[in-house]
Design a protein around this motif. Structure first.
Motif, PDB file in Angstrom:
ATOM      1  N   GLU A 422       0.842  -1.204   0.000  1.00 50.22           N
ATOM      2  CA  GLU A 422       0.000   0.000   0.000  1.00 50.22           C
ATOM      3  C   GLU A 422       0.874   1.249   0.000  1.00 50.22           C
ATOM      4  O   GLU A 422       0.595   2.240  -0.688  1.00 50.22           O
ATOM      5  N   LYS A 423       1.973   1.206   0.736  1.00 50.01           N
ATOM      6  CA  LYS A 423       2.900   2.337   0.776  1.00 50.01           C
ATOM      7  C   LYS A 423       3.564   2.533  -0.586  1.00 50.01           C
ATOM      8  O   LYS A 423       3.756   3.674  -1.050  1.00 50.01           O
ATOM      9  N   GLN A 424       3.901   1.424  -1.258  1.00 48.48           N
ATOM     10  CA  GLN A 424       4.488   1.529  -2.593  1.00 48.48           C
ATOM     11  C   GLN A 424       3.509   2.173  -3.575  1.00 48.48           C
ATOM     12  O   GLN A 424       3.898   2.991  -4.416  1.00 48.48           O
ATOM     13  N   THR A 426       1.191   4.284  -2.789  1.00 49.77           N
ATOM     14  CA  THR A 426       1.144   5.702  -2.427  1.00 49.77           C
ATOM     15  C   THR A 426       2.285   6.454  -3.086  1.00 49.77           C
ATOM     16  O   THR A 426       2.094   7.530  -3.671  1.00 49.77           O
ATOM     17  N   GLU A 427       3.487   5.896  -2.998  1.00 53.28           N
ATOM     18  CA  GLU A 427       4.671   6.548  -3.567  1.00 53.28           C
ATOM     19  C   GLU A 427       4.592   6.623  -5.095  1.00 53.28           C
ATOM     20  O   GLU A 427       5.130   7.552  -5.709  1.00 53.28           O
ATOM     21  N   ALA A 428       3.892   5.670  -5.706  1.00 49.11           N
ATOM     22  CA  ALA A 428       3.754   5.660  -7.166  1.00 49.11           C
ATOM     23  C   ALA A 428       2.602   6.537  -7.642  1.00 49.11           C
ATOM     24  O   ALA A 428       2.389   6.685  -8.849  1.00 49.11           O
ATOM     25  N   GLY A 429       1.832   7.094  -6.705  1.00 47.55           N
ATOM     26  CA  GLY A 429       0.695   7.938  -7.074  1.00 47.55           C
ATOM     27  C   GLY A 429      -0.558   7.151  -7.374  1.00 47.55           C
ATOM     28  O   GLY A 429      -1.526   7.697  -7.913  1.00 47.55           O
ATOM     29  N   TYR A 431      -2.498   5.667  -5.087  1.00 45.07           N
ATOM     30  CA  TYR A 431      -3.319   5.517  -3.884  1.00 45.07           C
ATOM     31  C   TYR A 431      -4.000   6.861  -3.615  1.00 45.07           C
ATOM     32  O   TYR A 431      -3.863   7.817  -4.373  1.00 45.07           O
ATOM     33  N   ASP A 433      -4.627  10.500  -2.066  1.00 48.62           N
ATOM     34  CA  ASP A 433      -3.757  11.549  -1.559  1.00 48.62           C
ATOM     35  C   ASP A 433      -4.294  12.058  -0.218  1.00 48.62           C
ATOM     36  O   ASP A 433      -5.219  11.473   0.357  1.00 48.62           O
ATOM     37  N   LYS A 448       3.617   5.902 -15.579  1.00 52.70           N
ATOM     38  CA  LYS A 448       3.224   5.776 -14.179  1.00 52.70           C
ATOM     39  C   LYS A 448       2.197   4.658 -13.996  1.00 52.70           C
ATOM     40  O   LYS A 448       2.205   3.959 -12.985  1.00 52.70           O
ATOM     41  N   GLU A 451       3.986   1.386 -13.721  1.00 51.42           N
ATOM     42  CA  GLU A 451       4.551   1.163 -12.394  1.00 51.42           C
ATOM     43  C   GLU A 451       3.459   0.732 -11.415  1.00 51.42           C
ATOM     44  O   GLU A 451       3.667  -0.162 -10.594  1.00 51.42           O
TER      45      GLU A 451
END
Length: 474
Positions: A422-424, A426-429, A431, A433, A448, A451
């Motif tokens: 889930e954190k990954q 978020t970092e990839a955009g 999830y 904001d 993107k 990814e």
């Protein structure tokens, strides 16, 4: 003080306290009335509850506030008594049809809800043919800010409240038994959107599993059956409402503020009728402003009626059985008639869509973000709900069944892996904001999206491991 003066005074009090903490009892005390009686009068005259009026006024004013560049979303949310920015953003989007962050770009779409004034013209009195379930306060069916995102489970909880059942049959009990708390869903058909497993698989088998868990019989009435005899169906719904028992239905469309109708097949509770069934009333998902419908619109409704009480299994056994059944539900084969996928296959189909050009073709501005939410945000909500509410489902099952304790640390390890994924995202955009929104620009960027697809394909391995742990524990 007569009731006209009381309503006027109540509205004046509400208008003066929209930025203060306020509930129905506060308003009722202001006019020296019991909250139940005053709520009934207010609803009868205005067509909405006091809570709906307060919410509509606050969200209307919030839209005006957000037009000012210096006003932050979180500050406006707190000003109008929302505990979290996420809850405010979702309520705001449902009310206005646009997200808080897009207000200044789409200010022409803001809705205005003006203060009510009471003007009475007597032309024969009120039509008193409207009948609602009235022996307990009507409330919304789901509370997203508490993680309660699956409306069928909220309907079942509301039904249990109406018949005075065990309060252990709560939202998370039904989310566990239905399978909603375990199964990822993804619809490749973008004309449809499925909010959860029970939404996509609302069939006799699922309903039987749920009603067996609480020890009740039920009648399952599909579209063909009620169409054969609409008057019989009307009579049965009316009978239940007269007894104070809601009827669970599915097949309701969602009308947007611009008049467009989305074929969402919403699940809801039918709680009222008018003129001997010429019109029925249902609750929406996240509000209490009743929505009318008729059986003459010929939508493919399904109705579920609770029947007689049977022997209910011990609740610990129910949780154990639900946990042991989770791997089977997570391997549910796709439904070709709906083009909807479940479990690991849902993640694979989702990843394939991300690698295609579907999101390039969505006009986010015209659709006010609705397409983004339905085609992407809904499915993020499913796995985020299931990741972060393990404590209400899997952990409950293990706590009630100590012999399953050896599985707890293994499942906890898998949980940490899911949180890392889930954190990954978020970092990839890929999830939500900080405003509980999905970034449309990210979804229109092919690189993107690739990814995001790569990360989505990591989920199946974790869920396969979870299935193995559960099956070995059983």
């Amino acid at each position: 003080m007569n009731w006209i003066q009381s309503l006027g005074k109540a509205i004046h009090h509400i208008e003066n306290n929209l930025t203060n903490e306020m509930d129905i009892e506060d308003v009722s005390k202001e006019v020296y009335a019991s909250h139940s009686n005053f709520q009934r009068i207010f609803n009868l005259v205005t067509g909405m509850t006091i809570g709906d009026y307060i919410r509509n006024r606050r969200l209307s004013l919030a839209g005006e506030d957000l037009l000012h560049p210096k006003n932050r979303i979180i500050d406006v949310a707190m000003k109008y008594q929302y505990d979290t920015q996420e809850g405010f953003s979702k309520a705001f989007t449902r009310f206005h049809g646009i997200t808080p962050s897009s207000v200044r770009k789409q200010k022409h779409l803001l809705k205005t809800f003006r203060p009510l004034t009471i003007n009475l013209i007597i032309q024969g009195g009120f039509d008193m043919s409207r009948k609602l379930i009235d022996h307990l306060p009507i409330h919304q069916l789901q509370y997203p800010w508490q993680g309660e995102n699956y409306v069928f489970n909220g309907c079942m909880k509301f039904l249990m409240e109406c018949i005075g059942e065990d309060d252990r049959y709560d939202y998370w009990f039904f989310s566990t038994v239905s399978g909603d708390s375990f199964v990822q869903v993804y619809a490749a058909d973008k004309e449809k959107s499925y909010a959860c497993f029970s939404d996509a698989k609302f069939d006799y088998t699922l309903i039987k599993r749920v009603f067996d868990a609480i020890g009740y019989g039920f009648t399952f009435m599909g579209a063909e059956e009620w169409r054969r005899d609409k008057e019989k169906c009307k009579a049965k719904i009316i009978e239940y409402i007269n007894r104070g028992i809601p009827v669970i239905g599915k097949g309701f469309n969602w009308t947007l503020d611009n008049g467009d109708v989305l074929p969402t097949d919403e699940i809801s509770c039918v709680i009222g009728y008018e003129n001997d069934g010429d019109c029925f009333y249902r609750l929406p998902e996240e509000a209490t402003d009743l929505i009318p419908f008729t059986l003459d619109d010929d939508l493919p409704y399904t109705f579920v009626f609770i029947e007689g009480k049977k022997d209910a299994p011990p609740i610990a056994d129910v949780y154990r059985k639900a946990l042991m059944a989770a791997p089977v539900l997570m391997r549910t084969p796709p439904d070709p008639s709906k083009d909807v996928f479940f479990g690991n296959e849902a993640f694979e189909q989702w990843a394939r869509t991300m690698e295609g050009d579907f999101y390039d073709k969505i006009n986010y501005e015209v659709n006010n973000g609705i397409n983004v939410w339905r085609s992407y945000g809904t499915y993020v909500t499913i796995f985020s709900t299931n990741i972060f509410h393990k404590k209400d489902t899997i952990d409950r099952a293990i706590q009630m069944n100590p012999d399953l304790a050896e599985a707890a640390p293994l499942l906890e390890r898998a949980q940490k892996t899911l949180e890392a994924l889930e954190k990954q995202l978020t970092e990839a955009g890929g999830y939500f904001d900080a405003n509980y929104e999905i970034n449309g620009e990210v979804l229109q960027d092919a690189d993107k999206r690739k990814e995001i697809a790569r990360i989505l394909r990591k989920f199946p391995e974790v869920y396969t491991g979870i299935c193995d742990i559960i099956e070995q524990a059983g």
